[in-house]
Design a protein around this motif. Structure first.
Motif, short mmCIF file in Angstrom:
data_model
loop_
_atom_site.label_atom_id
_atom_site.label_comp_id
_atom_site.label_asym_id
_atom_site.label_seq_id
_atom_site.Cartn_x
_atom_site.Cartn_y
_atom_site.Cartn_z
N ARG A 143 0.86 -1.18 0.00
CA ARG A 143 0.00 0.00 0.00
C ARG A 143 0.90 1.23 0.00
N GLU A 152 1.32 4.06 1.40
CA GLU A 152 0.98 4.95 2.50
C GLU A 152 2.18 5.79 2.85
N GLY A 170 6.01 1.45 12.07
CA GLY A 170 4.83 0.58 12.04
C GLY A 170 3.96 0.75 10.82
N ARG A 171 4.41 1.61 9.88
CA ARG A 171 3.63 1.73 8.64
C ARG A 171 4.57 1.73 7.45
N TYR A 172 4.41 0.74 6.61
CA TYR A 172 5.33 0.54 5.49
C TYR A 172 4.55 0.39 4.20
N PHE A 186 4.37 -4.40 3.63
CA PHE A 186 4.26 -4.87 5.01
C PHE A 186 3.71 -6.29 4.96
N GLN A 207 1.25 -9.42 6.41
CA GLN A 207 0.06 -9.77 7.18
C GLN A 207 0.00 -11.27 7.41
N ARG A 222 -17.08 -0.74 10.43
CA ARG A 222 -16.52 -1.04 9.11
C ARG A 222 -17.40 -0.34 8.11
N ALA A 267 -2.57 -0.62 16.09
CA ALA A 267 -3.50 -1.72 15.81
C ALA A 267 -2.71 -2.88 15.22
N CYS A 310 -4.24 -6.01 14.81
CA CYS A 310 -5.13 -6.96 14.17
C CYS A 310 -6.50 -6.34 13.97
N GLY A 311 -7.08 -6.55 12.81
CA GLY A 311 -8.44 -6.10 12.56
C GLY A 311 -9.20 -7.21 11.88
N ALA A 338 -6.91 -9.88 9.81
CA ALA A 338 -5.53 -9.70 9.35
C ALA A 338 -4.71 -9.14 10.51
N ILE A 339 -3.59 -9.81 10.77
CA ILE A 339 -2.66 -9.35 11.80
C ILE A 339 -1.52 -8.64 11.08
N ASP A 355 4.51 -6.84 10.92
CA ASP A 355 5.59 -5.89 11.24
C ASP A 355 5.37 -5.29 12.63
N ARG A 356 4.11 -4.93 12.88
CA ARG A 356 3.79 -4.29 14.18
C ARG A 356 3.89 -5.30 15.32
P1 AMP Z 1 -6.36 -3.72 7.41
O1 AMP Z 1 -6.16 -4.72 6.31
O2 AMP Z 1 -6.21 -2.29 6.95
O3 AMP Z 1 -7.58 -3.98 8.25
O4 AMP Z 1 -5.12 -3.91 8.38
C1 AMP Z 1 -4.96 -5.04 9.20
C2 AMP Z 1 -3.67 -4.89 9.97
O5 AMP Z 1 -2.57 -4.80 9.05
C3 AMP Z 1 -3.59 -3.59 10.76
O6 AMP Z 1 -4.16 -3.77 12.03
C4 AMP Z 1 -2.11 -3.36 10.83
O7 AMP Z 1 -1.56 -4.09 11.91
C5 AMP Z 1 -1.58 -3.94 9.55
N1 AMP Z 1 -1.29 -2.88 8.55
C6 AMP Z 1 -2.14 -2.26 7.72
N2 AMP Z 1 -1.50 -1.37 6.94
C7 AMP Z 1 -0.20 -1.42 7.29
C8 AMP Z 1 1.01 -0.76 6.85
N3 AMP Z 1 1.00 0.14 5.86
N4 AMP Z 1 2.18 -1.07 7.45
C9 AMP Z 1 2.22 -1.99 8.44
N5 AMP Z 1 1.14 -2.65 8.88
C10 AMP Z 1 -0.04 -2.38 8.33
#
Ligand code: AMP
Length: 445
Positions: free
Chosen positions: A129, A131, A136-138, A141, A143, A275, A297, A299-300, A322-323, A326-327
């Protein structure tokens, strides 16, 4: 200056070769870190398989439309963050930004609705992605993901999925987690609630910022997860989904909670956990970890009973999560949970041609017996060899010189305390087996 072979003339001086760096938001994981990644992934496999999940591996890229349809065109992920390109035949392709869409596609493509239900799948791998990178944001990344598809929507499935995640985190000894859960209703009750919410939001519109104001029209539920400080007091007064769930959804949610308690899972109800997409139903959850700053976060997940149908499959129940690996790793590192980088069990220090032949054979036998062995390719004086062994985190050095080779008595040095003893080849193997059965005290470095 070099001469061009074609013209015989002198060419321009060669430009200094470019030094490459990994692209922004993308990183290498080096040997000091990968043991922890492997530990996390092995634990996920063990735990998920103990719950009856099987691994699926999905492609890195898919037709763009698969993500546009399932994640939604007006989400940030699809509208701003996907890596999308035209293939050579002009079809549009995207690097996967998440796994659920691909797994649902695979469910349909492989006719999994005829498999014994429910189908339980897990997956791990990189996502992409675009971003803004930060801790913690890459942009690439990782999952760890699991989905339960087909069968019914028994609350026990929701509770078991959440229990599985918490078991996984528990096995990793990840402390201080907060699990938030909510129910966002179904196609019956949610639209009615959304209208009530919209009407209330309109009354307080001028107290909201521009994003939330826009969402009153486009997606009122999303106002609830606003993090804007000045909106918090107003949001706290808004009507809550829990009071508007239909009888079936209320019963489902109550049973999910009862079963979480039955399974010893501690949760917190968070009515603002929502959601934004239509196919999400009922149970949603999120897990927050310690020590991660704003990107906390880990895990969501939630139930998405309409998604398979939206992708052209039969009506299918679904729930998944999804966990963010990286975090998860960052959080484990913060709490000092990193396993040691792999050192060597035995460093084979040799001097002389005859000793080298023996060293090669010894290394081969020790490796076959399962030891991690370093055999230097060039001769080093024993002092230098021992320094090298120490830097590599070796536990033992096997010293092979002319004397050892001719006497058949090999010297083994324990690097932690400098003690040494002589062993025959057979005794050495037996000794090493016994010694390495206990955890190593790391020497050197
Ligand atoms: P999501 O698919 O957006 O619901 O994300 C699920 C989990 O993926 C989040 O809780 C984060 O732990 C991780 N995540 C989402 N985007 C990123 C990112 N850009 N870099 C690292 N971890 C991410």
């Amino acid at each position: 200056m070099s001469e061009s072979p074609a013209t015989g003339q002198q060419s321009q001086p060669a430009a200094k070769p470019r030094k490459f760096q990994a692209i922004k938001g993308v990183r290498d994981l080096l040997p000091a870190e990968t043991p922890l990644w492997n530990h996390v992934e092995e634990t996920a496999r063990e735990v998920f398989e103990s719950f009856g999940f099987g691994e699926i591996r999905i492609p890195i890229f898919e037709p763009t439309e698969l993500f546009a349809r399932s994640i939604g065109l007006d989400t940030d992920v699809v509208s701003k963050e996907m890596y999308t390109f035209a293939d050579r035949d002009e079809s549009m392709i995207s690097l996967r930004p998440e796994a659920t869409a691909s797994i649902c596609r695979a469910y349909i493509e492989h006719g999994m609705q005829s498999w014994p239900a429910p189908v339980k799948l897990y997956f791990m791998g990189p996502m992409f992605r675009r971003e803004r990178p930060q801790k913690g944001r890459y942009r690439q990344f990782y999952q760890i993901d699991a989905e339960v598809l087909g069968g019914n929507d028994a609350p026990g499935i929701d509770a078991e999925v959440i229990e599985m995640i918490m078991t996984f985190f528990d096995r990793l000894e990840l402390k201080g987690l907060e699990l938030d859960i909510n129910s966002i209703g179904c196609r019956e009750c949610r639209p009615k609630y959304v209208e009530i919410l919209r009407a209330e939001l309109l009354k307080v519109k001028d107290q909201l910022g521009p994003d939330s104001q826009r969402r009153i029209e486009t997606n009122p539920l999303r106002v609830l997860d606003s993090k804007v400080e000045s909106e918090q007091a107003v949001i706290a007064t808004l009507p809550r989904m829990a009071a508007h769930l239909c009888a079936a959804c209320a019963e489902h949610f109550a049973e999910v909670k009862r079963q979480l308690e039955l399974r010893g899972v501690i949760y917190r109800e968070n009515w603002r956990l929502v959601r934004g997409l239509d196919y999400y139903m009922r149970t949603t959850f999120e897990i927050i970890a310690q020590g991660l700053g704003s990107q906390n976060a880990v895990c969501g997940g939630g139930r998405y009973d309409g998604l398979v149908e939206l992708l052209g499959g039969p009506p299918t129940k679904g729930i998944g999560f999804a966990i963010g690996e990286d975090r998860l790793i960052l959080s484990l590192q913060e709490s000092g949970k990193a396993p040691a980088a792999p050192g060597r069990d035995v460093y084979v220090a040799w001097m002389g041609e005859k000793a080298f032949a023996t060293a090669v054979r010894a290394a081969k036998d020790l490796r076959a017996a399962g030891f991690r062995v370093e055999l230097p390719a060039t001769e080093r004086k024993f002092g230098k060899a021992l320094e090298h062994a120490d830097k590599l985190g070796s536990r033992f050095a096997l010293i092979l010189g002319e004397d050892e080779v001719s006497s058949g008595e090999w010297t083994l040095k324990t690097l932690a305390d400098g003690s040494q003893a002589k062993y025959t080849e057979t005794d050495l193997l037996a000794y090493l087996r016994e010694a390495t059965a206990t955890p190593a005290t790391q020497s050197g470095s």
